[in-house]
Design an enzyme around this catalytic site. Sequence first.
Site, PDB file in Angstrom:
ATOM      1  N   ARG A 118       7.282  -4.330   7.537  1.00  0.00           N
ATOM      2  CA  ARG A 118       7.457  -4.716   6.141  1.00  0.00           C
ATOM      3  C   ARG A 118       6.791  -3.663   5.254  1.00  0.00           C
ATOM      4  NH1 ARG A 118       4.027  -8.826   2.569  1.00  0.00           N
ATOM      5  NH2 ARG A 118       5.298  -8.696   0.684  1.00  0.00           N
ATOM      6  N   HIS A 162       5.988  -5.142  -5.214  1.00  0.00           N
ATOM      7  CA  HIS A 162       4.618  -5.355  -4.768  1.00  0.00           C
ATOM      8  C   HIS A 162       3.677  -4.801  -5.840  1.00  0.00           C
ATOM      9  CE1 HIS A 162       2.186  -6.270  -0.940  1.00  0.00           C
ATOM     10  NE2 HIS A 162       1.324  -6.165  -1.934  1.00  0.00           N
ATOM     11  N   GLU A 207       3.744 -12.238  -3.788  1.00  0.00           N
ATOM     12  CA  GLU A 207       2.627 -12.956  -4.414  1.00  0.00           C
ATOM     13  C   GLU A 207       2.710 -12.989  -5.946  1.00  0.00           C
ATOM     14  OE1 GLU A 207      -0.810 -12.478  -0.986  1.00  0.00           O
ATOM     15  OE2 GLU A 207      -1.011 -11.301  -2.821  1.00  0.00           O
ATOM     16  N   ASN A 333       1.880 -15.443   2.943  1.00  0.00           N
ATOM     17  CA  ASN A 333       0.673 -14.628   3.066  1.00  0.00           C
ATOM     18  C   ASN A 333      -0.520 -15.574   3.091  1.00  0.00           C
ATOM     19  OD1 ASN A 333       2.442 -12.511   2.745  1.00  0.00           O
ATOM     20  ND2 ASN A 333       1.602 -11.805   0.798  1.00  0.00           N
ATOM     21  N   TYR A 335      -4.850 -15.817   3.889  1.00  0.00           N
ATOM     22  CA  TYR A 335      -6.144 -15.203   4.202  1.00  0.00           C
ATOM     23  C   TYR A 335      -7.236 -16.230   4.438  1.00  0.00           C
ATOM     24  CZ  TYR A 335      -3.887 -10.819   3.277  1.00  0.00           C
ATOM     25  OH  TYR A 335      -3.023  -9.746   3.357  1.00  0.00           O
ATOM     26  N   GLU A 394       1.894 -11.568   5.638  1.00  0.00           N
ATOM     27  CA  GLU A 394       0.575 -10.918   5.573  1.00  0.00           C
ATOM     28  C   GLU A 394      -0.450 -11.856   6.172  1.00  0.00           C
ATOM     29  OE1 GLU A 394      -0.975  -9.448   1.867  1.00  0.00           O
ATOM     30  OE2 GLU A 394       0.987  -8.697   1.218  1.00  0.00           O
TER      31      GLU A 394
END
Length: 488
Positions: A118, A162, A207, A333, A335, A394
């Site tokens: 990606r 992005h 995002e 994504n 985290y 991600e």
Amino acid sequence: MPTTSARCTTSQRGHPVPIEGSGRAGRAGPPRSAYHRRMTEIPMPRFPASFAWGVATSAYQIEGGVGEDGGGESIWDAFCRKPGAIRNGDTGKVAADHYHRWLEDTALMADLGISTYRFSIAWPRVQPDGTGPANPAGLDFYDRLTDALLAAGITPMATLYHWDLPQPLEDKGGWMSRQTAQRFADYARQAARRLGDRIPLWITLNEPVVVTTYGYWLGIHAPGKTLALDALPTAHHQLLGHGLAAAALRAEGAAGVAITNNYSPAWPASNIEADAAAAHAYDILHNRLFTDPWLLGRYPDLSAFGTGESGLDCVRDGDLEIISVPVDALGVNYYCPARVASAPAAPLTFRLEPIAGYPVTAFGWPVVPAGLTEVLTLLHERYGEQLPPVYITENGCSVDDRPGADGAIDDQPRIRYLDGHIRAVADAMTAGVDVRGYLTWSLLDNFEWAEGYQQRFGLVYVDFASRRRTPKASFGWYRDMIAAQRGG
């Protein structure tokens, strides 16, 4: 792509409190030692043979070559010139120099054994002013990269946006302007016209929640606006851009279209009602505002922000029909979770508090693999049959990577992180979530936005003085894990 953030912090976590609409309590995963035991004692679950293993990057963070071959200026180029905006005054002017080292980086990916890469296309390379005909030299770069990936047996997955908006469009209002959505669709059309025959899955936005909150609400990312609630039109205009771009991509023959957002479980900081309400507000802003419109055809109730139920006067008749065009995949994504407390006077009406009891990354973010399972199962429960297949687009961590005396980089914390989160994906799949792939962030150490070059997320170490690449121990671990999944 990670950000400096109040997104993930560390300290005491409160008691589990149900989050309205989630059907679950905000809760932690297993104690920190449990995932270590799983890694050392329990074999990695087997994934389907068709499961995509990969890595992710973004143009501004790795390419460098700013302004070369007719490329234009992005909002990040301008933001980097703002005194104090970026740690140590760093810029993305050279970054990891991928623009000149793409063949070397493709060879690294081939050695890693991934099936999917990606990357993002830099809008200012394709349309230096954000409008008009495409810059052929800008598209030539992605043409060469795409062909090299395919020759190496790697499927390209392209992200159109992005965060590198052409600065001339920001000068005309940026994502506060409805016209930017139209310009985005035109850019998508030109990119797909050149590359669409070889890229099977296109991601429109990365995002959008970060663009709205960090770029226009709080001002800690480009373009550095501090509009608070007045930034909400950027949410709608991004989603409108997504819908228009999806139609443009399909008109040019694109096989698949997706959108990617950041998702975090919202854990109330305590069992008091105000913190539960704050966690609900966070869940709406972070998880639902950029998902409900394209899956359900409506915006969530935004009254928690004092704006009335819709809170978006910029929505016009027919917009939600454009936004809710069917897509082929959702990029997730992840985290870490968010521990949320009430803070009526804060810019976002809540504050994020530290989470204790877990290991932390070099960024100070708690390592909670079970949060990824929670996010995936929540999406599955919340949207049911409307939820398309999911890719983890991600997931990764910053480690204080330093070469040893022998030059090797033994990043064991990253290996533990990857192991735990890949197992968390398997847990979600067992629970019924249709996950088709896992792409770790990131291939290379890179320019980490407002953190400059302070944080290192790569499987490959980059010496930012020489741009020399050195695969870390995690590179070898991920390569061997992928090979084992394939029976190698």
